[in-house]
Each structure stands twice: as C-alpha cells, then as structure tokens.
Scaffold this motif. Structure first.
Motif, PDB file in Angstrom:
ATOM      1  N   PRO A  60     -38.499  73.721  41.865  1.00  0.00           N
ATOM      2  CA  PRO A  60     -38.293  73.767  43.323  1.00  0.00           C
ATOM      3  C   PRO A  60     -38.981  74.983  43.926  1.00  0.00           C
ATOM      4  CG  PRO A  60     -36.298  74.393  42.158  1.00  0.00           C
ATOM      5  CD  PRO A  60     -37.230  73.856  41.123  1.00  0.00           C
ATOM      6  N   PRO A  61     -39.277  74.947  45.202  1.00  0.00           N
ATOM      7  CA  PRO A  61     -39.942  76.084  45.860  1.00  0.00           C
ATOM      8  C   PRO A  61     -39.109  77.352  45.775  1.00  0.00           C
ATOM      9  CG  PRO A  61     -40.004  74.124  47.245  1.00  0.00           C
ATOM     10  CD  PRO A  61     -39.068  73.819  46.126  1.00  0.00           C
ATOM     11  N   LYS A 139     -32.608  71.093  50.646  1.00  0.00           N
ATOM     12  CA  LYS A 139     -31.971  72.224  49.978  1.00  0.00           C
ATOM     13  C   LYS A 139     -32.806  73.468  50.215  1.00  0.00           C
ATOM     14  CE  LYS A 139     -30.152  73.772  45.553  1.00  0.00           C
ATOM     15  NZ  LYS A 139     -29.952  73.443  44.107  1.00  0.00           N
ATOM     16  N   LEU A 140     -32.164  74.550  50.602  1.00  0.00           N
ATOM     17  CA  LEU A 140     -32.878  75.771  50.925  1.00  0.00           C
ATOM     18  C   LEU A 140     -33.408  76.424  49.654  1.00  0.00           C
ATOM     19  CD1 LEU A 140     -30.395  77.234  53.543  1.00  0.00           C
ATOM     20  CD2 LEU A 140     -32.418  75.830  53.938  1.00  0.00           C
ATOM     21  N   PRO A 141     -34.595  76.998  49.711  1.00  0.00           N
ATOM     22  CA  PRO A 141     -35.147  77.636  48.509  1.00  0.00           C
ATOM     23  C   PRO A 141     -34.420  78.935  48.182  1.00  0.00           C
ATOM     24  CG  PRO A 141     -36.552  78.076  50.397  1.00  0.00           C
ATOM     25  CD  PRO A 141     -35.502  77.117  50.870  1.00  0.00           C
ATOM     26  N   LEU A 142     -34.381  79.260  46.912  1.00  0.00           N
ATOM     27  CA  LEU A 142     -33.875  80.559  46.511  1.00  0.00           C
ATOM     28  C   LEU A 142     -34.837  81.639  46.983  1.00  0.00           C
ATOM     29  CD1 LEU A 142     -32.773  79.819  42.824  1.00  0.00           C
ATOM     30  CD2 LEU A 142     -31.336  79.889  44.878  1.00  0.00           C
ATOM     31  N   VAL A 143     -34.306  82.837  47.190  1.00  0.00           N
ATOM     32  CA  VAL A 143     -35.119  83.957  47.649  1.00  0.00           C
ATOM     33  C   VAL A 143     -35.168  85.011  46.544  1.00  0.00           C
ATOM     34  CG1 VAL A 143     -35.400  85.780  49.366  1.00  0.00           C
ATOM     35  CG2 VAL A 143     -34.516  83.539  50.058  1.00  0.00           C
ATOM     36  N   LEU A 144     -36.372  85.433  46.203  1.00  0.00           N
ATOM     37  CA  LEU A 144     -36.559  86.475  45.194  1.00  0.00           C
ATOM     38  C   LEU A 144     -36.962  87.771  45.886  1.00  0.00           C
ATOM     39  CD1 LEU A 144     -36.931  87.575  42.312  1.00  0.00           C
ATOM     40  CD2 LEU A 144     -39.261  86.631  42.356  1.00  0.00           C
ATOM     41  N   ARG A 145     -36.152  88.810  45.668  1.00  0.00           N
ATOM     42  CA  ARG A 145     -36.461  90.132  46.205  1.00  0.00           C
ATOM     43  C   ARG A 145     -36.743  91.076  45.037  1.00  0.00           C
ATOM     44  NH1 ARG A 145     -32.006  88.885  49.892  1.00  0.00           N
ATOM     45  NH2 ARG A 145     -32.897  88.316  51.902  1.00  0.00           N
ATOM     46  N   THR A 146     -37.731  91.925  45.196  1.00  0.00           N
ATOM     47  CA  THR A 146     -38.125  92.811  44.106  1.00  0.00           C
ATOM     48  C   THR A 146     -38.318  94.236  44.623  1.00  0.00           C
ATOM     49  OG1 THR A 146     -40.435  92.164  44.470  1.00  0.00           O
ATOM     50  CG2 THR A 146     -39.240  91.029  42.716  1.00  0.00           C
ATOM     51  N   GLU A 147     -38.013  95.197  43.746  1.00  0.00           N
ATOM     52  CA  GLU A 147     -38.207  96.617  44.050  1.00  0.00           C
ATOM     53  C   GLU A 147     -38.937  97.263  42.876  1.00  0.00           C
ATOM     54  OE1 GLU A 147     -34.600  98.622  44.981  1.00  0.00           O
ATOM     55  OE2 GLU A 147     -33.948  97.145  46.469  1.00  0.00           O
ATOM     56  N   LEU A 148     -40.047  97.882  43.170  1.00  0.00           N
ATOM     57  CA  LEU A 148     -40.835  98.567  42.142  1.00  0.00           C
ATOM     58  C   LEU A 148     -40.339 100.005  42.022  1.00  0.00           C
ATOM     59  CD1 LEU A 148     -43.196  98.445  40.161  1.00  0.00           C
ATOM     60  CD2 LEU A 148     -44.727  99.039  42.044  1.00  0.00           C
TER      61      LEU A 148
END
Length: 225
Positions: A60-61, A139-148
């Motif tokens: 899924p997206p 269905k809403l896509p999951l959101v991926l958040r990242t911190e370097l």
C-alpha cells in the motif's frame, strides 16, 4: 680599449638583467598558490537499471514526511568527522570536501528510492489531503517520519574509521481521532572506511545510508501489516 670597455659594460648590463629576472621569477614562485576548490560528493547515481518484476502484490502507499536533522547544522554541506580517541563530542569539517546537498536531503532521496521499489511513496502533504477527504472511502496511508541523529566519519584510531548513520523512524496511522502510533525504531549503521580521509568517509557514509534504507524499508513493511 674603448671597444673593450663598451663590451664589458654591455655584459654587465645583461648580467644584471638576468639576475633581476631570476629574482623576479623566484619571488613569483614564492607567492601562495590560489586555494583549490572543494570536491563535491553525493551518494552516487543510484540504480542504473530497473530490477526484475515483482510478482507479489504491491504494498500500500506510504506518506513520507521530510527528514528532520536535529543533530546536524541546518543547511550545512560540510563532510564532518569525529575523533573518538581524542574528543568524540567535537565535529570537525574536512576543509576540501563538501556534499552536493545537505546530508538530510541526500538521505531522504535514498529512502524514497528504496521505499519506492515496492510501493507508491507520497509526500506527507498528499497524505494530509487524503485525511481531510474521508468521503473517498479509501484507507489512509501510513505516515513515516524520520530524524537523522548522526551522520559522520568516526575515527576510533588514526587508521581505523567508519561511516556512522543513526536514524530515528516513526510510523503513524492517520485516523479521524488523530494519529495512532504503529511503531518506532532507531537504526544505527556503521560501514568501515577504506581510507582515513574525506573520500573514504564519504564512501563509507554512502554505503551505510544504502544499508539503512534497506533495513528501514523491511521494517516499515512489517509494521504496516
């Protein structure tokens, strides 16, 4: 006698000119040469050919938020290193090496490429737009958040070093009541550097970033099930 004096005078004059020219050239050679321009690096051209078709159903997206870099100087393109055996808390920039873009942008691109091998990767704003349109019934896509958190060439000794990348990843699900946490993980990847210089550090960091992107994509796939 007059002729001899004239010849001698001419010889002296020529000799003086030669000495002056030699001194002038010596002075020019002593002048500082203009500084060389810094070498610019990136992660390489990426995939040069499309991979084999995957017979499995596409995933899924996923909405990918802009990568944040609280541990890095905002907008800086410096290639930095640490001396763990001297003062590991000090970031030191290589004077003649630069990234073509801030490291956060380079890593964001690598993550997008890796995640996009098996799914559509949307911008976080695209996911927000869908969240505001529940009438679609999708269905809403999951959101991926990242911190370097770390991105440096780390020396454990004058001859031993590695490229170190540390990234915090958070996956959330958008719901009418707000965000629901699906998973969070810190990825730490080290790749040994083949040389104790900027070129070796850059190659190690690029390799570490590629490995991290692969591990992150596999983890997101598990979290999204």
């Amino acid at each position: 006698m007059k002729t001899i004096k004239t010849i001698a005078a001419g010889a002296c004059k020529t000799s003086a000119i030669a000495v002056f020219a030699a001194a002038f050239l010596a002075g020019c050679s002593a002048l500082p040469s203009p500084p060389s321009r810094p070498v610019h690096y990136d992660f390489g051209p990426g995939a040069m050919a499309s991979g084999p078709a995957d017979r499995r159903a596409p995933l899924p997206p996923l909405a990918l938020a802009d990568l944040e870099a609280p541990g890095l100087v905002e907008g800086s393109t410096a290639v930095v290193y640490r001396l763990a055996y001297a003062d590991a808390r000090q970031l030191r920039p290589y004077s003649q090496a630069r990234w073509s873009q801030p490291p956060a942008q380079l890593l964001q691109q690598r993550l997008r490429e890796q995640l996009g091998l098996r799914r559509a990767v949307l911008k976080a704003d695209d996911g927000a737009v869908q969240a505001r349109e529940p009438a679609r019934g999708n269905k809403l896509p999951l959101v991926l958040r990242t911190e370097l958190e770390e991105f440096s060439h780390l020396f454990t000794s004058p001859s031993d070093s590695a490229g170190v990348v540390r990234l915090r990843a958070t996956v959330v699900e958008l719901t009418p009541a707000g965000e629901s946490l699906r998973g969070q993980r810190v990825f730490i990847v080290q790749q040994p550097a083949k040389s104790a210089d900027a070129a070796g550090g850059v190659a190690a960091l690029a390799a570490a970033s590629g490995q991290l992107a692969s591990e992150l994509a596999a983890w997101v796939e598990q979290v999204g099930q």
